[in-house]
Design a protein around this motif. Structure first.
Motif, PDB file in Angstrom:
ATOM      1  N   GLU A  77     -27.383 -22.272 -10.428  1.00 54.25           N
ATOM      2  CA  GLU A  77     -27.311 -23.675 -10.824  1.00 54.25           C
ATOM      3  C   GLU A  77     -25.923 -24.204 -10.481  1.00 54.25           C
ATOM      4  OE1 GLU A  77     -27.347 -26.366 -14.928  1.00 54.25           O
ATOM      5  OE2 GLU A  77     -28.201 -24.335 -14.932  1.00 54.25           O
ATOM      6  N   SER A  79     -23.785 -28.222 -10.042  1.00 56.48           N
ATOM      7  CA  SER A  79     -23.902 -29.673 -10.181  1.00 56.48           C
ATOM      8  C   SER A  79     -23.822 -30.385  -8.838  1.00 56.48           C
ATOM      9  CB  SER A  79     -22.809 -30.195 -11.122  1.00 56.48           C
ATOM     10  OG  SER A  79     -21.523 -29.830 -10.637  1.00 56.48           O
ATOM     11  N   ASP A  80     -23.072 -29.836  -7.897  1.00 59.97           N
ATOM     12  CA  ASP A  80     -22.939 -30.466  -6.579  1.00 59.97           C
ATOM     13  C   ASP A  80     -22.864 -29.358  -5.532  1.00 59.97           C
ATOM     14  OD1 ASP A  80     -22.391 -31.934  -4.326  1.00 59.97           O
ATOM     15  OD2 ASP A  80     -20.858 -33.191  -5.271  1.00 59.97           O
ATOM     16  N   ASP A 103     -16.072 -38.041  -7.127  1.00 63.47           N
ATOM     17  CA  ASP A 103     -16.546 -36.754  -7.638  1.00 63.47           C
ATOM     18  C   ASP A 103     -16.296 -36.655  -9.137  1.00 63.47           C
ATOM     19  OD1 ASP A 103     -17.444 -35.835  -5.175  1.00 63.47           O
ATOM     20  OD2 ASP A 103     -15.441 -35.117  -4.620  1.00 63.47           O
ATOM     21  N   GLU A 104     -17.183 -35.939  -9.799  1.00 70.13           N
ATOM     22  CA  GLU A 104     -17.048 -35.744 -11.234  1.00 70.13           C
ATOM     23  C   GLU A 104     -15.818 -34.890 -11.544  1.00 70.13           C
ATOM     24  OE1 GLU A 104     -18.835 -37.147 -13.534  1.00 70.13           O
ATOM     25  OE2 GLU A 104     -20.229 -38.131 -12.151  1.00 70.13           O
ATOM     26  N   HIS A 107     -17.527 -29.662 -13.420  1.00 68.03           N
ATOM     27  CA  HIS A 107     -18.704 -29.134 -12.737  1.00 68.03           C
ATOM     28  C   HIS A 107     -19.096 -27.809 -13.384  1.00 68.03           C
ATOM     29  CE1 HIS A 107     -18.247 -32.031  -9.382  1.00 68.03           C
ATOM     30  NE2 HIS A 107     -16.954 -31.869  -9.614  1.00 68.03           N
ATOM     31  N   LYS A 108     -20.403 -27.618 -13.502  1.00 69.06           N
ATOM     32  CA  LYS A 108     -20.929 -26.399 -14.099  1.00 69.06           C
ATOM     33  C   LYS A 108     -21.624 -25.567 -13.029  1.00 69.06           C
ATOM     34  CE  LYS A 108     -24.132 -24.711 -17.650  1.00 69.06           C
ATOM     35  NZ  LYS A 108     -25.089 -25.091 -18.719  1.00 69.06           N
ATOM     36  N   THR A 126     -21.486 -18.102 -16.348  1.00 73.04           N
ATOM     37  CA  THR A 126     -21.304 -19.550 -16.263  1.00 73.04           C
ATOM     38  C   THR A 126     -19.821 -19.861 -16.065  1.00 73.04           C
ATOM     39  OG1 THR A 126     -23.190 -19.924 -17.727  1.00 73.04           O
ATOM     40  CG2 THR A 126     -21.642 -21.747 -17.435  1.00 73.04           C
TER      41      THR A 126
END
Length: 261
Positions: A77, A79-80, A103-104, A107-108, A126
């Protein structure tokens, strides 16, 4: 093996036994690990990093041997997908491009770690990536540099004080030497002039010195053996001193008296 005949007959056979590992161990995440023991971690990177910047590296271990112990990493997983990449064999996470203003800031990434068994066992880790401004990212290094600069400034300050103290002591020493030399010169002149006062020769004498000549103002009496200097208009008396130097004596109140020989 042999039979019961006479003579008995026999034969040998070689059997090779291979012990196969059973994939019964789940991969263990070594990094990142949070305080509560879960495989979670937070990484901060400056916004102005370039493509290929190493964010972090996921580390894992499998107790199985052989193929069952080989681990593979993959992004489960993210985010980008255009920002981060994960090396399949080493677990290194790197940036794919530079960050932009759109951009955020956070991010995860969820990383899947699995072994190579017939029935794969896996674990997940994670990673939270926080994108910060350069000043925040390098705040710790700035504090360290500030402390180092302060120590260097203190050393420079103490060095200046030491040099200043040495200079002041040197100047004071020079002044003391000059004063001592002047005092010795004054004492010598006074002593020299005092030596010129012969007993009973001159009365009411006033002595002083000008350059290389010494003068004496005397009253109406003169000693025998003294002579008036020629061309002095009978007001200058020359007296030989103890060191074979002539001393000019100015006479006052004796302009009408004849010269003595």
């Amino acid at each position: 093996a042999s039979d019961s005949g006479s003579p008995p007959l026999s034969n040998n056979v070689t059997v090779k036994v291979f012990i196969l590992d059973q994939n019964d161990n789940v991969p263990v995440i070594l990094y990142p690990v949070s305080a509560n023991g879960s495989a979670e971690g937070v990484e901060e990177i400056p916004r102005n990093v370039n493509a290929g910047h190493l964010v972090t590296k996921v580390r894992a271990y499998d107790a199985d041997i052989g193929y069952n112990g080989w681990l593979l990493f993959s992004l489960q997983e993210v985010s980008d997908h255009s920002l981060f990449s994960l090396d399949r064999y080493t677990g290194q996470i790197r940036t794919l491009r530079s960050f932009t203003e759109t951009d955020e800031a956070q991010h995860k990434l969820v990383i899947l770690v699995k072994d190579n068994g017939n029935v794969s066992l896996s674990a997940t880790a994670t990673v939270i990536v926080k994108v910060v401004e350069p000043k925040e990212a390098f705040a710790a290094s700035d504090v360290t540099n500030a402390v180092k600069d302060e120590e260097e400034n203190n050393v420079t300050f103490y060095l200046i004080i030491t040099l200043g103290s040495v200079s002041v002591l040197f100047i004071i020493s020079i002044i003391v030497l000059i004063v001592m030399q002047c005092s010795k010169s004054t004492d010598y002149s006074s002593k020299y002039l005092q030596d010129m006062n012969y007993d009973g020769t001159l009365c009411h004498s006033i002595q002083y010195r000008s350059g290389d000549k010494r003068y004496m103002l005397v009253g109406p009496r003169m000693s025998i053996g003294s002579t008036l200097a020629p061309g002095s208009n009978r007001n200058t008396l020359v007296i030989p001193d103890r060191q074979n130097h002539s001393v000019s004596v100015l006479l006052y109140g004796m302009l009408d008296r004849p010269a003595l020989s």
